[in-house]
Enzyme design. Structure first.
Site, PDB file in Angstrom:
ATOM      1  CE  LYS A  43      19.810  15.163  -4.418  1.00  0.00           C
ATOM      2  NZ  LYS A  43      18.936  15.565  -4.056  1.00  0.00           N
ATOM      3  CB  CYS A 128      12.934  12.187   0.032  1.00  0.00           C
ATOM      4  SG  CYS A 128      12.886  12.640  -1.853  1.00  0.00           S
TER       5      CYS A 128
HETATM    6  C1  DHB Z   1      14.933  14.964  -3.149  1.00  0.00           C
HETATM    7  C2  DHB Z   1      14.122  16.437  -1.909  1.00  0.00           C
HETATM    8  C3  DHB Z   1      14.211  16.535  -1.625  1.00  0.00           C
HETATM    9  O1  DHB Z   1      13.242  17.296  -1.039  1.00  0.00           O
HETATM   10  C4  DHB Z   1      15.606  15.236  -0.315  1.00  0.00           C
HETATM   11  O2  DHB Z   1      14.727  15.347   0.651  1.00  0.00           O
HETATM   12  C5  DHB Z   1      15.854  14.359  -1.053  1.00  0.00           C
HETATM   13  C6  DHB Z   1      16.087  14.457  -2.170  1.00  0.00           C
HETATM   14  C7  DHB Z   1      15.354  14.499  -4.549  1.00  0.00           C
HETATM   15  O3  DHB Z   1      14.384  14.816  -5.301  1.00  0.00           O
HETATM   16  O4  DHB Z   1      16.509  14.451  -5.575  1.00  0.00           O
END
Ligand code: DHB
Length: 309
Positions: A43, A128
């Protein structure tokens, strides 16, 4: 033979999780590692742990998904510890996604990953879409260039970036030109979710996720043509860099299309979220069957060989 070797990474098959899906905790990462995936990625991490946005923050939609997670993650130290304890010799390749709240945070995290000197590749997230008040860096070419020029001062190993989707040939060319000026940038992952879409539930006349008035990143079938266009255009425009495809992969067919467009490897997001880690064996077997039917023995036999008219 579905194997692929790139940047010293040896994958038994080209499939892995899209960052964000099934990769926040050790347990989830271990589940991807234990599946038929060819690799795994963590993540996106920040300097400090984050709870993320209020729930509900992910919803299935008629042709895919919408999310506004808000970067919930255990903090980079957790993923660094996971990477330090990981069996890089015996296990599948491990990638680490980094998505700091500021350039300074990104540099601090990258310095820590640099100092740990682990055999895993960084995917720096420039895209993001879900942090209120924080524009996607990837949509600002000057800012992207500045971030990358600072990053390569502290991080000297090969690395990649996760890009947002672009929708205009001028933007493909501008971003490709920025990326081509960084030789240690060795790969790009296309695409992140299509940002700030709105899914509406007709019965309840309501949004389906809580953050940002219901706006969120769109994934799944909705985004496949956009993902393929981005893979294709960056494959054409980048010098000597790999393109990792992400967007709308739910069977061997879409995986084949991404590779035909030029993808070296292929990530699975929405489908993995909905189906779980069993999707990797299914998609792998479907891709193998499709290749056999078409008479292709290896991925290199058709990678990038999309026909045009
Ligand atoms: C999140 C969503 C994304 O598309 C990303 O690249 C990084 C984080 C999120 O909302 O956690």
């Amino acid at each position: 033979d579905l194997s692929v070797s790139w940047l010293g990474v040896n994958m038994e098959n080209p499939l892995y999780n899209a960052s964000g899906v099934m990769c926040r905790s050790r347990e989830e990462l271990d589940a991807v590692a234990a599946s038929a995936a060819g690799a795994l990625i963590t993540k996106s991490c920040t300097l400090l742990p984050r709870e993320g946005n209020p729930e509900p923050r992910y919803a299935k939609a008629p042709h895919g998904s919408i999310n506004s997670m808000g970067l919930p993650n255990a903090g980079y130290q957790y993923y660094l510890d996971y990477a330090k304890a990981y069996d890089h010799q015996g296990g599948k390749p491990l990638f680490v996604s980094v998505s700091g709240m500021s350039l300074e945070d990104n540099l601090e995290m990258l310095a820590a990953f640099r100092d740990a000197d682990l055999p895993c590749l960084v995917e720096l997230n420039l895209s993001c879409p879900n942090l209120p008040g924080k524009p996607q860096i990837g949509y600002d070419f000057e800012a992207s260039s500045h971030v990358l020029s600072e990053v390569v001062k502290v991080y000297h190993k090969p690395f990649g970036v996760k890009l947002p989707p672009y929708f205009d040939p001028v933007h493909f060319a501008e971003m490709a030109s920025v990326l081509n000026s960084f030789p240690s940038l060795k790969y790009v992952t296309c695409i992140n979710s299509v940002g700030n879409g709105l899914v509406i539930d007709l019965d309840s006349e309501s949004v389906v996720i809580k953050p940002k008035g219901g706006l969120g990143g769109i994934g799944g079938d909705y985004v496949l043509p956009t993902a393929l266009a981005n893979v294709r255009e960056f494959y054409r425009l980048l010098d000597d860099k790999h393109v990792i495809g992400c967007g709308g992969v739910k069977s061997g067919r879409e995986a084949f299309m991404h590779i035909l467009a030029g993808a070296t490897a292929v990530q699975v997001g929405t489908c993995l979220y909905e189906e779980g880690a069993a999707c990797f064996a299914r998609i792998r077997d479907e891709l193998a069957a499709l290749m056999q039917q078409k008479g292709y023995a290896t991925l290199a036999d058709f990678r990038g060989k999309l026909k045009t008219m």
